[in-house]
Write a protein that holds these residues in place. Structure first.
Motif, PDB file in Angstrom:
ATOM      1  N   UNK A  38     -95.427  55.379   5.460  1.00  0.00           N
ATOM      2  CA  UNK A  38     -96.056  55.070   4.157  1.00  0.00           C
ATOM      3  C   UNK A  38     -97.419  54.416   4.277  1.00  0.00           C
ATOM      4  N   UNK A  39     -97.760  53.884   5.451  1.00  0.00           N
ATOM      5  CA  UNK A  39     -99.063  53.237   5.642  1.00  0.00           C
ATOM      6  C   UNK A  39    -100.065  54.139   6.341  1.00  0.00           C
ATOM      7  N   UNK A  40     -99.618  55.309   6.779  1.00  0.00           N
ATOM      8  CA  UNK A  40    -100.502  56.214   7.515  1.00  0.00           C
ATOM      9  C   UNK A  40    -101.509  56.869   6.573  1.00  0.00           C
ATOM     10  N   UNK A  41    -102.783  56.735   6.900  1.00  0.00           N
ATOM     11  CA  UNK A  41    -103.853  57.291   6.069  1.00  0.00           C
ATOM     12  C   UNK A  41    -104.437  58.546   6.714  1.00  0.00           C
ATOM     13  N   UNK A  42    -104.793  59.494   5.860  1.00  0.00           N
ATOM     14  CA  UNK A  42    -105.431  60.736   6.307  1.00  0.00           C
ATOM     15  C   UNK A  42    -106.424  61.157   5.226  1.00  0.00           C
ATOM     16  N   UNK A  43    -107.662  60.704   5.393  1.00  0.00           N
ATOM     17  CA  UNK A  43    -108.672  60.934   4.360  1.00  0.00           C
ATOM     18  C   UNK A  43    -108.888  62.426   4.113  1.00  0.00           C
ATOM     19  N   UNK A  57     -97.241  65.043  -3.029  1.00  0.00           N
ATOM     20  CA  UNK A  57     -98.673  64.953  -2.848  1.00  0.00           C
ATOM     21  C   UNK A  57     -99.082  63.684  -2.120  1.00  0.00           C
ATOM     22  N   UNK A  58    -100.387  63.423  -2.113  1.00  0.00           N
ATOM     23  CA  UNK A  58    -100.927  62.235  -1.456  1.00  0.00           C
ATOM     24  C   UNK A  58    -101.822  61.473  -2.421  1.00  0.00           C
ATOM     25  N   UNK A  59    -102.108  60.201  -2.069  1.00  0.00           N
ATOM     26  CA  UNK A  59    -102.932  59.361  -2.934  1.00  0.00           C
ATOM     27  C   UNK A  59    -104.398  59.394  -2.495  1.00  0.00           C
ATOM     28  N   UNK A  60    -105.168  58.422  -2.960  1.00  0.00           N
ATOM     29  CA  UNK A  60    -106.606  58.424  -2.695  1.00  0.00           C
ATOM     30  C   UNK A  60    -106.948  58.178  -1.229  1.00  0.00           C
ATOM     31  N   UNK A  61    -105.991  57.707  -0.442  1.00  0.00           N
ATOM     32  CA  UNK A  61    -106.224  57.476   0.981  1.00  0.00           C
ATOM     33  C   UNK A  61    -105.479  58.478   1.853  1.00  0.00           C
ATOM     34  N   UNK A 222    -101.630  46.818   2.068  1.00  0.00           N
ATOM     35  CA  UNK A 222    -101.197  48.196   1.771  1.00  0.00           C
ATOM     36  C   UNK A 222     -99.681  48.350   1.612  1.00  0.00           C
ATOM     37  N   UNK A 223     -98.945  47.243   1.407  1.00  0.00           N
ATOM     38  CA  UNK A 223     -97.487  47.317   1.290  1.00  0.00           C
ATOM     39  C   UNK A 223     -97.101  48.223   0.127  1.00  0.00           C
ATOM     40  N   UNK A 224     -96.219  49.197   0.339  1.00  0.00           N
ATOM     41  CA  UNK A 224     -95.816  50.085  -0.765  1.00  0.00           C
ATOM     42  C   UNK A 224     -94.943  49.359  -1.782  1.00  0.00           C
TER      43      UNK A 224
END
Length: 295
Positions: A38-43, A57-61, A222-224
């Motif tokens: 849940x903390x992994x980002x992929x711009x 889907x994914x969020x803004x990050x 960034x805690x979900x």
């Protein structure tokens, strides 16, 4: 017919209980069920649509919304349950002591309750969080401090109703210790009311945790957390409105399930209320049948 047998005849109660157990189970096994960290980002994958890789889907990050939703159960629902357990424990203990001993002990406890209840709970929670600072632990402490007095007064009123029962008097005359009477006679007597209060107010605590996180006073990035997810989705509400649906629906469904379950539990514990509910249900069925025949 005991409480559980009455609950089993209530389809809405079974539905809500099953839903809540499913949510809790999903939170426990979130590391297994979540497709991504849940903390992994992929711009490069930000605002990705629904797919097999990202079911919601994914969020803004570029973080997986489903994974954050599953892990958000731990911060939103689990901490709400922990908050209610602590609040109920304090309120039940002080309420039984106050209602059983009366006199000066009752006066001291009730005056503290009057002081705490003189402030609106929402204002007190905001004030405590403002003093202690943002953070999930401070939100939990604020909710406990805001609600323990209300539970103490409610449990005290229930204990006073039971204290003059014949079996309580017999236990006193028989020489039973105070602890034995509280543990074996008073606590089982008030447990039903405690269960109803706790079930109804757990949804209220879920809303509080989510609301404070939405305002930036609760769980920090960034805690979900569901309220935090709503806050992040608010910035893209016009361009990507679907991002608010998952956490918003999760909060609505869980809070509604706790409220409906509390209402059904109250009906199951109170036989008269349960019979009136059944009569109303039968009357509604009879009325609908008459209208169907008429048309």
């Amino acid at each position: 017919m005991n409480v559980w047998r009455r609950l089993k005849t209530d389809k809405l109660a079974i539905l809500c209980l099953s839903l809540l157990l499913l949510v809790i189970t999903a939170g426990i096994f979130a590391p297994i069920l979540a497709p991504h960290n849940p903390l992994e980002m992929n711009i490069l994958q930000k605002y990705a649509g629904v797919s097999q890789t990202y079911p919601l889907g994914t969020d803004q990050l570029g973080r997986c919304i489903l994974s954050r939703l599953l892990f958000g159960i731990r911060t939103t629902v689990f901490f709400a349950l922990v908050t209610m357990c602590i609040t109920i424990t304090i309120g039940t203990l002080l309420g039984i002591i106050s209602g059983f001993f009366r006199g000066k002990v009752d006066e001291i406890i009730m005056r503290f309750c009057d002081i705490m209840l003189s402030f609106p709970s929402e204002v007190m929670i905001l004030a405590i969080v403002g003093v202690l600072g943002p953070g999930l632990l401070n939100v939990v402490i604020a909710n406990i401090l805001a609600k323990w007095a209300w539970y103490t007064r409610m449990i005290r009123s229930v204990v006073i109703q039971y204290i003059d029962k014949d079996y309580i008097r017999f236990a006193k005359v028989s020489g039973c210790s105070t602890g034995h009477i509280m543990r074996k006679h008073l606590l089982p007597g008030v447990s039903g009311e405690v269960a109803v209060f706790a079930t109804l107010d757990t949804g209220w605590v879920v809303l509080n945790i989510s609301a404070l996180s939405f305002l930036g006073l609760g769980v920090q990035a960034p805690t979900p957390e569901w309220g935090m997810m709503l806050n992040e989705a608010r910035n893209v509400m016009i361009t990507h409105p679907a991002h608010m649906l998952a956490p918003g629906l999760a909060i609505v469904i869980v809070v509604a399930a706790f409220n409906f379950l509390g209402d059904s539990l109250h009906s199951a514990i109170n036989p008269k209320h349960f019979q009136m509910k059944k009569k109303r249900s039968r009357l509604n069925v009879f009325t609908r049948s008459k209208k169907a025949i008429r048309y």
